[in-house]
Design a protein around this motif. Structure first.
Motif, PDB file in Angstrom:
ATOM      1  N   THR A   2       0.846  -1.189   0.000  1.00 51.10           N
ATOM      2  CA  THR A   2       0.000   0.000   0.000  1.00 51.10           C
ATOM      3  C   THR A   2       0.883   1.240   0.000  1.00 51.10           C
ATOM      4  OG1 THR A   2      -1.683  -1.202   1.231  1.00 51.10           O
ATOM      5  CG2 THR A   2      -1.829   1.208   1.239  1.00 51.10           C
ATOM      6  N   GLU A   3       0.597   2.195  -0.890  1.00 49.75           N
ATOM      7  CA  GLU A   3       1.476   3.348  -1.063  1.00 49.75           C
ATOM      8  C   GLU A   3       0.803   4.675  -0.735  1.00 49.75           C
ATOM      9  OE1 GLU A   3       2.839   2.896  -5.090  1.00 49.75           O
ATOM     10  OE2 GLU A   3       4.399   1.460  -4.507  1.00 49.75           O
ATOM     11  N   GLU A   4      -0.405   4.620  -0.143  1.00 51.77           N
ATOM     12  CA  GLU A   4      -1.116   5.839   0.224  1.00 51.77           C
ATOM     13  C   GLU A   4      -1.385   5.854   1.722  1.00 51.77           C
ATOM     14  OE1 GLU A   4      -3.984   7.722  -2.930  1.00 51.77           O
ATOM     15  OE2 GLU A   4      -4.427   5.576  -2.799  1.00 51.77           O
ATOM     16  N   ALA A   5      -1.431   7.067   2.267  1.00 49.82           N
ATOM     17  CA  ALA A   5      -1.753   7.231   3.692  1.00 49.82           C
ATOM     18  C   ALA A   5      -2.626   8.461   3.867  1.00 49.82           C
ATOM     19  CB  ALA A   5      -0.486   7.370   4.524  1.00 49.82           C
ATOM     20  N   LEU A  43       6.615   8.260   6.848  1.00 48.45           N
ATOM     21  CA  LEU A  43       5.862   7.686   5.733  1.00 48.45           C
ATOM     22  C   LEU A  43       6.745   7.514   4.507  1.00 48.45           C
ATOM     23  CD1 LEU A  43       2.496   9.654   6.112  1.00 48.45           C
ATOM     24  CD2 LEU A  43       2.926   7.255   6.697  1.00 48.45           C
ATOM     25  N   ILE A  48       5.746   5.033   1.352  1.00 48.70           N
ATOM     26  CA  ILE A  48       4.500   5.694   0.972  1.00 48.70           C
ATOM     27  C   ILE A  48       4.864   6.777  -0.054  1.00 48.70           C
ATOM     28  CG2 ILE A  48       2.573   7.106   1.787  1.00 48.70           C
ATOM     29  CD1 ILE A  48       2.518   4.180   2.738  1.00 48.70           C
ATOM     30  N   ASN A  49       4.049   6.921  -1.086  1.00 50.55           N
ATOM     31  CA  ASN A  49       4.362   7.954  -2.078  1.00 50.55           C
ATOM     32  C   ASN A  49       3.289   9.029  -2.211  1.00 50.55           C
ATOM     33  OD1 ASN A  49       2.345   6.882  -3.789  1.00 50.55           O
ATOM     34  ND2 ASN A  49       3.799   5.520  -4.795  1.00 50.55           N
ATOM     35  N   VAL A  51       0.072  11.148   0.039  1.00 52.20           N
ATOM     36  CA  VAL A  51      -0.534  11.420   1.340  1.00 52.20           C
ATOM     37  C   VAL A  51      -1.752  12.319   1.157  1.00 52.20           C
ATOM     38  CG1 VAL A  51      -0.209  12.614   3.541  1.00 52.20           C
ATOM     39  CG2 VAL A  51       1.589  11.144   2.658  1.00 52.20           C
ATOM     40  N   LEU A  75       7.002  13.123  -1.067  1.00 51.54           N
ATOM     41  CA  LEU A  75       5.622  12.652  -1.071  1.00 51.54           C
ATOM     42  C   LEU A  75       4.719  13.578  -1.884  1.00 51.54           C
ATOM     43  CD1 LEU A  75       5.341  11.863   2.738  1.00 51.54           C
ATOM     44  CD2 LEU A  75       5.402  10.162   0.918  1.00 51.54           C
ATOM     45  N   THR A  99      -8.348   9.309  -2.247  1.00 51.58           N
ATOM     46  CA  THR A  99      -7.378   8.233  -2.447  1.00 51.58           C
ATOM     47  C   THR A  99      -7.614   7.553  -3.786  1.00 51.58           C
ATOM     48  OG1 THR A  99      -8.726   6.560  -1.323  1.00 51.58           O
ATOM     49  CG2 THR A  99      -7.181   7.824   0.034  1.00 51.58           C
ATOM     50  N   ALA A 104      -5.764   2.234   2.402  1.00 49.50           N
ATOM     51  CA  ALA A 104      -4.785   3.254   2.785  1.00 49.50           C
ATOM     52  C   ALA A 104      -4.450   3.099   4.254  1.00 49.50           C
ATOM     53  CB  ALA A 104      -5.324   4.662   2.524  1.00 49.50           C
ATOM     54  N   ASP A 121       1.221  -4.194   6.384  1.00 49.89           N
ATOM     55  CA  ASP A 121       0.528  -4.497   5.129  1.00 49.89           C
ATOM     56  C   ASP A 121       0.523  -6.004   4.880  1.00 49.89           C
ATOM     57  OD1 ASP A 121      -0.825  -4.046   2.779  1.00 49.89           O
ATOM     58  OD2 ASP A 121       0.860  -3.188   1.712  1.00 49.89           O
TER      59      ASP A 121
END
Length: 239
Positions: A2-5, A43, A48-49, A51, A75, A99, A104, A121
């Protein structure tokens, strides 16, 4: 991976107003930097890329800070703006509109918990979880609500703070992985508490699991822990 937060950065920070008056809580200065910097760096370090910042109170201060490229740590940043207080649940549900993926990480804007997001994850995928919580053991049973898990790590209950007589409890560490599909499965009012209305209110229905981590944990929500954070986080971002 998972690459979103989603970062919850819209709270008023009323418990910190005695020492932090003019900025939103995530912008409170800790060891010479806004606390938000530590979250952003964490992050980025965890791959994470993108946000989504759920912002409201004095959001322009956060937006001005992150307008500078060096404060974004590579980010991509987008904003979910609360024109009125939506509660943690309303903020998260609204932020999910921004998103791109089907899940996320959710990160509290006043909490630092040094864990491996890749491990969380993987844990979620292994258990086919709709919600996967990073848990932390603590002796502060009066300040935090506790989380009880079964032997297979499935969450059985969330207990409100101050209701446990145990000297050591397991708490939600302020980081969890959430599937977007929960929004359709559990429709909620515009304003609601994710902790009370979804986690506690729907515990038996949720496919939720938790894993304990030993990493550094600090919640800057009260003055004494805000002061502790000055020492705990001073070397977390390389010079």
């Amino acid at each position: 991976m998972t690459e979103e937060a989603i970062i919850l950065a819209g709270g008023l920070g009323t418990r910190l107003q005695s020492i932090v008056k003019d900025v939103p809580k995530p912008m409170a200065e800790v060891a010479g930097r806004p606390f938000l910097d530590y979250i952003m760096y964490f992050l980025a370090k965890n791959n994470i890329n993108r946000v989504v910042l759920a912002v409201g109170h004095k959001r322009e201060i956060i937006q001005q800070h992150l307008a500078l490229e060096q404060n974004r740590y590579g980010l991509e940043v987008v904003y979910s703006v609360e024109e009125e207080l939506l509660g943690t649940g309303g903020a998260i549900y609204q932020a999910f509109n921004q998103t791109k993926d089907d899940k996320a990480f959710i990160v509290n804007g006043d909490t630092w918990f040094d864990i491996s997001l890749d491990d969380l994850d993987h844990f979620a995928e292994t258990h086919h979880a709709d919600l996967a919580f990073a848990l932390k053991e603590t002796t502060d049973s009066q300040r935090y609500g506790s989380v009880q898990c079964s032997s297979n790590s499935k969450i059985q209950s969330f207990t409100e703070k101050g209701q446990s007589s145990d000297t050591s409890i397991t708490i939600n560490g302020g980081i969890y992985l959430m599937r977007k599909s929960l929004l359709a499965r559990y429709p909620m009012p515009k304003k609601f508490s994710i902790e009370q209305d979804l986690f506690q209110g729907k515990t038996q229905d949720l496919n939720a699991f938790g894993k304990s981590y030993p990493g550094i944990f600090i919640d800057i929500g009260i003055p004494q822990d805000f002061l502790k954070a000055q020492e705990l986080l001073h070397s977390q971002i390389p010079s």
